[in-house]
Design a protein around this motif. Structure first.
Motif, mmCIF file in Angstrom:
data_model
loop_
_atom_site.group_PDB
_atom_site.id
_atom_site.type_symbol
_atom_site.label_atom_id
_atom_site.label_comp_id
_atom_site.label_asym_id
_atom_site.label_seq_id
_atom_site.Cartn_x
_atom_site.Cartn_y
_atom_site.Cartn_z
ATOM 1 N N ILE A 16 0.818 -1.087 0.194
ATOM 2 C CA ILE A 16 0.073 -0.043 -0.010
ATOM 3 C C ILE A 16 0.784 1.077 0.095
ATOM 4 C CG2 ILE A 16 -1.555 1.342 1.630
ATOM 5 C CD1 ILE A 16 -2.687 -1.463 2.360
ATOM 6 N N LEU A 17 2.005 1.046 0.679
ATOM 7 C CA LEU A 17 2.836 2.417 0.946
ATOM 8 C C LEU A 17 3.705 2.590 -0.498
ATOM 9 C CD1 LEU A 17 4.135 1.874 4.289
ATOM 10 C CD2 LEU A 17 2.493 3.620 3.709
ATOM 11 N N VAL A 18 3.891 1.716 -1.109
ATOM 12 C CA VAL A 18 5.018 1.947 -2.382
ATOM 13 C C VAL A 18 3.995 1.833 -3.701
ATOM 14 C CG1 VAL A 18 6.714 0.726 -1.100
ATOM 15 C CG2 VAL A 18 5.523 -0.458 -2.817
ATOM 16 N N ALA A 19 2.690 1.374 -3.457
ATOM 17 C CA ALA A 19 1.892 1.708 -4.869
ATOM 18 C C ALA A 19 1.174 2.990 -4.878
ATOM 19 C CB ALA A 19 0.900 0.800 -4.614
ATOM 20 N N PRO A 20 1.819 3.670 -6.107
ATOM 21 C CA PRO A 20 1.101 4.955 -6.341
ATOM 22 C C PRO A 20 -0.683 4.620 -6.689
ATOM 23 C CG PRO A 20 3.068 4.663 -7.785
ATOM 24 C CD PRO A 20 2.608 3.298 -7.146
ATOM 25 N N ILE A 21 -1.301 5.780 -6.323
ATOM 26 C CA ILE A 21 -2.789 5.671 -6.640
ATOM 27 C C ILE A 21 -3.139 5.162 -7.956
ATOM 28 C CG2 ILE A 21 -4.797 7.129 -6.796
ATOM 29 C CD1 ILE A 21 -3.819 8.473 -4.449
ATOM 30 N N ALA A 22 -3.867 4.392 -8.287
ATOM 31 C CA ALA A 22 -4.657 4.048 -9.269
ATOM 32 C C ALA A 22 -3.768 3.193 -10.253
ATOM 33 C CB ALA A 22 -4.826 5.236 -10.579
ATOM 34 N N THR A 23 -2.697 2.412 -9.615
ATOM 35 C CA THR A 23 -1.933 1.256 -10.108
ATOM 36 C C THR A 23 -2.171 0.104 -9.993
ATOM 37 O OG1 THR A 23 -0.194 1.585 -8.584
ATOM 38 C CG2 THR A 23 0.230 3.036 -10.300
ATOM 39 N N ARG A 24 -2.990 -0.136 -9.062
ATOM 40 C CA ARG A 24 -3.501 -1.543 -8.819
ATOM 41 C C ARG A 24 -4.758 -1.834 -9.464
ATOM 42 N NH1 ARG A 24 -2.847 -3.041 -2.823
ATOM 43 N NH2 ARG A 24 -3.024 -5.013 -3.745
ATOM 44 N N ALA A 25 -5.007 -2.755 -10.155
ATOM 45 C CA ALA A 25 -6.445 -3.045 -10.924
ATOM 46 C C ALA A 25 -7.543 -3.099 -9.931
ATOM 47 C CB ALA A 25 -6.003 -4.161 -11.829
ATOM 48 N N LEU A 80 11.297 8.519 -1.202
ATOM 49 C CA LEU A 80 11.557 8.651 0.229
ATOM 50 C C LEU A 80 11.463 7.485 0.969
ATOM 51 C CD1 LEU A 80 8.744 8.977 2.495
ATOM 52 C CD2 LEU A 80 8.259 9.791 0.383
ATOM 53 N N ARG A 81 12.327 7.364 2.202
ATOM 54 C CA ARG A 81 12.633 5.965 2.927
ATOM 55 C C ARG A 81 12.124 6.341 4.308
ATOM 56 N NH1 ARG A 81 16.407 4.745 6.008
ATOM 57 N NH2 ARG A 81 18.011 6.314 5.156
ATOM 58 N N ILE A 82 11.212 5.458 4.562
ATOM 59 C CA ILE A 82 10.284 5.626 5.694
ATOM 60 C C ILE A 82 10.612 4.458 6.583
ATOM 61 C CG2 ILE A 82 8.701 7.103 4.710
ATOM 62 C CD1 ILE A 82 6.659 4.776 4.951
ATOM 63 N N THR A 83 10.334 4.676 7.928
ATOM 64 C CA THR A 83 10.090 3.319 8.978
ATOM 65 C C THR A 83 8.631 3.803 9.502
ATOM 66 O OG1 THR A 83 12.557 3.793 9.423
ATOM 67 C CG2 THR A 83 10.984 2.380 11.148
ATOM 68 N N LEU A 84 7.757 2.685 9.608
ATOM 69 C CA LEU A 84 6.633 2.684 10.263
ATOM 70 C C LEU A 84 6.575 1.494 11.547
ATOM 71 C CD1 LEU A 84 3.229 2.772 8.798
ATOM 72 C CD2 LEU A 84 4.000 0.686 10.149
ATOM 73 N N GLU A 85 6.033 2.264 12.551
ATOM 74 C CA GLU A 85 5.950 1.349 13.660
ATOM 75 C C GLU A 85 4.521 1.555 14.110
ATOM 76 O OE1 GLU A 85 8.550 3.189 16.619
ATOM 77 O OE2 GLU A 85 10.328 2.356 15.496
ATOM 78 N N GLU A 101 11.375 1.882 0.808
ATOM 79 C CA GLU A 101 11.729 2.897 -0.169
ATOM 80 C C GLU A 101 10.068 3.302 -0.768
ATOM 81 O OE1 GLU A 101 14.387 5.474 -2.089
ATOM 82 O OE2 GLU A 101 14.886 3.906 -0.701
ATOM 83 N N VAL A 102 9.819 4.355 -0.588
ATOM 84 C CA VAL A 102 8.571 4.893 -1.313
ATOM 85 C C VAL A 102 8.805 5.652 -2.637
ATOM 86 C CG1 VAL A 102 5.984 6.080 -1.105
ATOM 87 C CG2 VAL A 102 7.393 4.607 0.816
ATOM 88 N N PRO A 103 8.528 5.376 -3.832
ATOM 89 C CA PRO A 103 8.737 6.190 -5.012
ATOM 90 C C PRO A 103 7.628 7.192 -4.881
ATOM 91 C CG PRO A 103 7.623 4.043 -5.535
ATOM 92 C CD PRO A 103 7.920 4.013 -4.048
ATOM 93 N N ALA A 104 7.960 8.187 -5.691
ATOM 94 C CA ALA A 104 6.908 9.476 -6.102
ATOM 95 C C ALA A 104 6.080 8.962 -6.988
ATOM 96 C CB ALA A 104 7.762 10.716 -6.616
#
Length: 104
Positions: A16-25, A80-85, A101-104
């Motif tokens: 979910i974090l790495v997929a840009p909006i509208a890219t998952r069918a 961007l590179r993130i850490t989630l807790e 690693e979250v692409p733009a």
């Protein structure tokens, strides 16, 4: 079985974090609305909006993860590179997703 569910939730959260909006069918609105926020200059307000976009996407598409903290570790070259807790709600386990690693 509970370990498999936790692993699935981790994988789902990262997807979910790495997929840009509208890219998952199957989920056209999936992903955070982050593209416009990642252009320089980067300041505290922009970082806050980025975190809000990431948390909103997780709340909508992976409700089993309760986000407690998102750290933006690095922003560069349109990603961007993130850490989630947070917590995995069904079992109460602590969950940590680092170096995503979250692409733009």
């Amino acid at each position: 079985r509970s370990r498999a569910l936790l692993d699935h939730s981790r994988h789902s959260g990262v997807t979910i974090l790495v997929a840009p909006i509208a890219t998952r069918a199957e989920r056209r609105a999936d992903g955070p609305a982050r593209t416009a926020l990642m252009a320089p200059p980067t300041n505290d307000a922009t970082a806050l909006r980025l975190k809000a976009a990431l948390i909103t996407a997780l709340l909508r598409w992976e409700p089993r993860i309760s986000v407690q903290r998102i750290a933006i570790d690095e922003i560069r070259d349109g990603s961007l590179r993130i850490t989630l807790e947070g917590k995995y709600k069904p079992l109460g386990n602590t969950i940590r997703l680092a170096d995503i690693e979250v692409p733009a």
